[in-house]
Design a protein around this motif. Structure first.
Motif, PDB file in Angstrom:
ATOM      1  N   VAL A 113       0.697  -1.054  -0.014  1.00  0.00           N
ATOM      2  CA  VAL A 113      -0.182  -0.192   0.181  1.00  0.00           C
ATOM      3  C   VAL A 113       0.782   1.308   0.009  1.00  0.00           C
ATOM      4  N   ILE A 114       2.118   1.272   0.533  1.00  0.00           N
ATOM      5  CA  ILE A 114       2.975   2.339   0.467  1.00  0.00           C
ATOM      6  C   ILE A 114       3.704   2.442  -0.979  1.00  0.00           C
ATOM      7  N   ASP A 115       3.489   3.617  -1.529  1.00  0.00           N
ATOM      8  CA  ASP A 115       3.864   3.788  -2.982  1.00  0.00           C
ATOM      9  C   ASP A 115       5.618   4.302  -2.865  1.00  0.00           C
ATOM     10  N   PHE A 116       6.344   3.555  -2.914  1.00  0.00           N
ATOM     11  CA  PHE A 116       7.579   3.739  -2.934  1.00  0.00           C
ATOM     12  C   PHE A 116       8.337   4.125  -4.386  1.00  0.00           C
ATOM     13  N   GLY A 117       7.447   3.961  -5.271  1.00  0.00           N
ATOM     14  CA  GLY A 117       7.844   4.181  -6.576  1.00  0.00           C
ATOM     15  C   GLY A 117       8.451   3.292  -7.382  1.00  0.00           C
ATOM     16  N   PHE A 118       9.065   3.454  -8.343  1.00  0.00           N
ATOM     17  CA  PHE A 118       9.603   2.300  -9.264  1.00  0.00           C
ATOM     18  C   PHE A 118      10.852   1.661  -8.667  1.00  0.00           C
ATOM     19  N   PHE A 119      11.563   2.323  -7.981  1.00  0.00           N
ATOM     20  CA  PHE A 119      12.915   1.902  -7.392  1.00  0.00           C
ATOM     21  C   PHE A 119      12.562   1.585  -5.950  1.00  0.00           C
ATOM     22  N   SER A 120      11.407   0.769  -5.718  1.00  0.00           N
ATOM     23  CA  SER A 120      10.935   0.310  -4.299  1.00  0.00           C
ATOM     24  C   SER A 120      11.849  -0.406  -3.575  1.00  0.00           C
ATOM     25  N   TRP A 121      12.617  -1.387  -4.153  1.00  0.00           N
ATOM     26  CA  TRP A 121      13.672  -1.896  -3.402  1.00  0.00           C
ATOM     27  C   TRP A 121      14.660  -1.249  -2.760  1.00  0.00           C
ATOM     28  N   ILE A 122      15.155  -0.249  -3.465  1.00  0.00           N
ATOM     29  CA  ILE A 122      16.043   0.720  -3.092  1.00  0.00           C
ATOM     30  C   ILE A 122      15.527   1.529  -1.749  1.00  0.00           C
ATOM     31  N   SER A 123      14.199   1.929  -2.026  1.00  0.00           N
ATOM     32  CA  SER A 123      13.640   2.888  -0.969  1.00  0.00           C
ATOM     33  C   SER A 123      13.447   1.887   0.232  1.00  0.00           C
ATOM     34  N   ILE A 124      13.000   0.738   0.296  1.00  0.00           N
ATOM     35  CA  ILE A 124      12.841  -0.136   1.399  1.00  0.00           C
ATOM     36  C   ILE A 124      14.147  -0.304   2.091  1.00  0.00           C
ATOM     37  N   GLY A 125      15.130  -0.647   1.169  1.00  0.00           N
ATOM     38  CA  GLY A 125      16.506  -0.601   1.932  1.00  0.00           C
ATOM     39  C   GLY A 125      17.145   0.789   2.690  1.00  0.00           C
ATOM     40  N   ILE A 126      16.748   1.706   1.944  1.00  0.00           N
ATOM     41  CA  ILE A 126      17.235   2.982   2.558  1.00  0.00           C
ATOM     42  C   ILE A 126      16.446   3.190   4.164  1.00  0.00           C
ATOM     43  N   LEU A 127      14.965   2.761   4.059  1.00  0.00           N
ATOM     44  CA  LEU A 127      14.263   3.119   5.066  1.00  0.00           C
ATOM     45  C   LEU A 127      14.723   1.832   6.176  1.00  0.00           C
ATOM     46  N   ILE A 128      15.062   0.865   5.934  1.00  0.00           N
ATOM     47  CA  ILE A 128      15.779  -0.097   6.875  1.00  0.00           C
ATOM     48  C   ILE A 128      17.125   0.515   7.528  1.00  0.00           C
ATOM     49  N   ALA A 129      17.636   1.211   6.656  1.00  0.00           N
ATOM     50  CA  ALA A 129      18.887   1.776   7.134  1.00  0.00           C
ATOM     51  C   ALA A 129      18.706   2.821   8.024  1.00  0.00           C
ATOM     52  N   LEU A 130      17.623   3.659   7.577  1.00  0.00           N
ATOM     53  CA  LEU A 130      17.209   4.773   8.686  1.00  0.00           C
ATOM     54  C   LEU A 130      16.733   4.201   9.965  1.00  0.00           C
ATOM     55  N   ALA A 214      23.528   7.288 -13.579  1.00  0.00           N
ATOM     56  CA  ALA A 214      23.454   6.304 -12.538  1.00  0.00           C
ATOM     57  C   ALA A 214      23.015   6.431 -11.404  1.00  0.00           C
ATOM     58  N   GLN A 215      23.102   7.756 -10.910  1.00  0.00           N
ATOM     59  CA  GLN A 215      22.883   8.046  -9.377  1.00  0.00           C
ATOM     60  C   GLN A 215      21.342   8.286  -9.233  1.00  0.00           C
ATOM     61  N   LEU A 216      20.653   8.727 -10.418  1.00  0.00           N
ATOM     62  CA  LEU A 216      19.348   9.204 -10.164  1.00  0.00           C
ATOM     63  C   LEU A 216      18.587   8.159  -9.446  1.00  0.00           C
ATOM     64  N   PRO A 217      18.512   6.745  -9.502  1.00  0.00           N
ATOM     65  CA  PRO A 217      17.566   5.969  -8.959  1.00  0.00           C
ATOM     66  C   PRO A 217      17.903   6.119  -7.453  1.00  0.00           C
ATOM     67  N   ILE A 218      19.160   6.199  -7.054  1.00  0.00           N
ATOM     68  CA  ILE A 218      19.256   6.255  -5.523  1.00  0.00           C
ATOM     69  C   ILE A 218      18.785   7.490  -5.296  1.00  0.00           C
ATOM     70  N   PHE A 219      18.645   8.682  -5.693  1.00  0.00           N
ATOM     71  CA  PHE A 219      18.258  10.089  -5.221  1.00  0.00           C
ATOM     72  C   PHE A 219      16.742   9.884  -5.281  1.00  0.00           C
ATOM     73  N   ILE A 220      16.118   9.451  -6.237  1.00  0.00           N
ATOM     74  CA  ILE A 220      14.792   9.265  -6.183  1.00  0.00           C
ATOM     75  C   ILE A 220      14.208   8.348  -5.202  1.00  0.00           C
ATOM     76  N   ALA A 221      14.898   7.163  -5.082  1.00  0.00           N
ATOM     77  CA  ALA A 221      14.323   6.397  -4.156  1.00  0.00           C
ATOM     78  C   ALA A 221      14.594   7.077  -2.582  1.00  0.00           C
ATOM     79  N   LEU A 222      15.833   7.827  -2.293  1.00  0.00           N
ATOM     80  CA  LEU A 222      15.937   8.640  -1.193  1.00  0.00           C
ATOM     81  C   LEU A 222      14.515   9.535  -0.978  1.00  0.00           C
TER      82      LEU A 222
END
Length: 269
Positions: A113-130, A214-222
């Protein structure tokens, strides 16, 4: 945040509808396994035991017929019953925060239900790190800084390569300008001579852009992580009273003054 509806189908896909102040009735065709009403941080999810055939969305209007919100209902499939027969339908409800670690424990992929966007797997990793660094320092402001620094370190090879390429392009720019001026009426010759310069000085004109891309997916996910993380709602850090909101300290002629963007601009320079 913006109101919306998210419905999860049999292909494990989430169909999202941003509702806002809806003006006309809408119908989303299923079948869906569950559907939800949500805003930026909270959600209501309903999962019946049978499939949802339709999700109905209707505007709610005030006395002046102005849309002020919406109401939603679900339609289940038809059931044939013999005379005196009984049909039982079980419903699983979730009402609460869109907090990933809570929703992940729920059945039926409720965390989607949470919309992390196209790079959701990166977003979830960042959230776990946070959340990992929050457990250590007990402050989300510090956790964000640490994660940001780690991301910058991870991205440093790309940044360095891009900056090096930009410096090389600056060094040969006078030669490129000279070729352009000399061959402005002959594009083919201009292109050929420019390629000779690039080859002679071992410069790839695209090498400045590709590392940045190459950095765009990381910053979009962040960005998507920080936008959706309910953990930041009400979290304080130094002068910031709520990390989910702009750090406005005062306004000048109605224009808000925020310290963090000013600090970011200085550090970039």
């Amino acid at each position: 945040g913006e109101l919306g509806i998210a419905s999860f189908n049999e292909n494990k896909e989430v169909k999202r509808v941003h509702v806002g102040k809806i003006k006309e009735p809408k119908t989303e065709k299923g079948p869906f396994i569950w559907t939800s009403l949500q805003n930026q941080y909270y959600t209501i999810i309903v999962k019946p035991s049978s499939k949802i055939e339709e999700v109905l969305i209707n505007p709610v209007k005030d006395d002046k017929a102005k849309p002020v919100g919406f109401a939603s209902a679900i339609t289940l499939g038809a059931v044939k019953l013999p005379a005196g027969g009984v049909h039982e339908e079980e419903f699983l409800f979730f009402m609460g925060p869109k907090q990933y670690d809570i929703l992940k424990k729920m059945p039926g992929h409720f965390s989607d239900v949470i919309d992390f966007g196209f790079f959701s797997w990166i977003s979830i990793g960042i959230l776990i790190a946070l959340n990992f660094f929050f457990k250590i320092f007990r402050n989300y402001g510090i956790a964000i800084i640490i994660v940001t620094v780690l991301v910058k370190i991870l991205m440093y090879p790309f940044t360095a390569k891009s900056l090096k390429s930009m410096k090389q392009m600056q060094a040969i720019q006078p030669l490129i300008n000279e070729v352009r001026e000399k061959n402005k009426d002959n594009p083919k010759k201009m292109q050929k001579e420019m390629m000779i310069i690039y080859k002679e000085y071992k410069v790839n004109p695209m090498s400045g852009c590709l590392p940045m891309l190459a950095q765009l997916p990381i910053f979009i996910a962040l960005f998507n992580t920080l936008r959706n993380a309910i953990e930041l709602k009400g979290a304080k850090f130094l002068w910031v009273k709520d990390l989910s909101l702009p750090d406005t300290i005062f306004a000048v002629s109605g224009i808000p003054v925020n310290i963090l963007p000013l600090i970011m601009g200085v550090t970039m320079i």
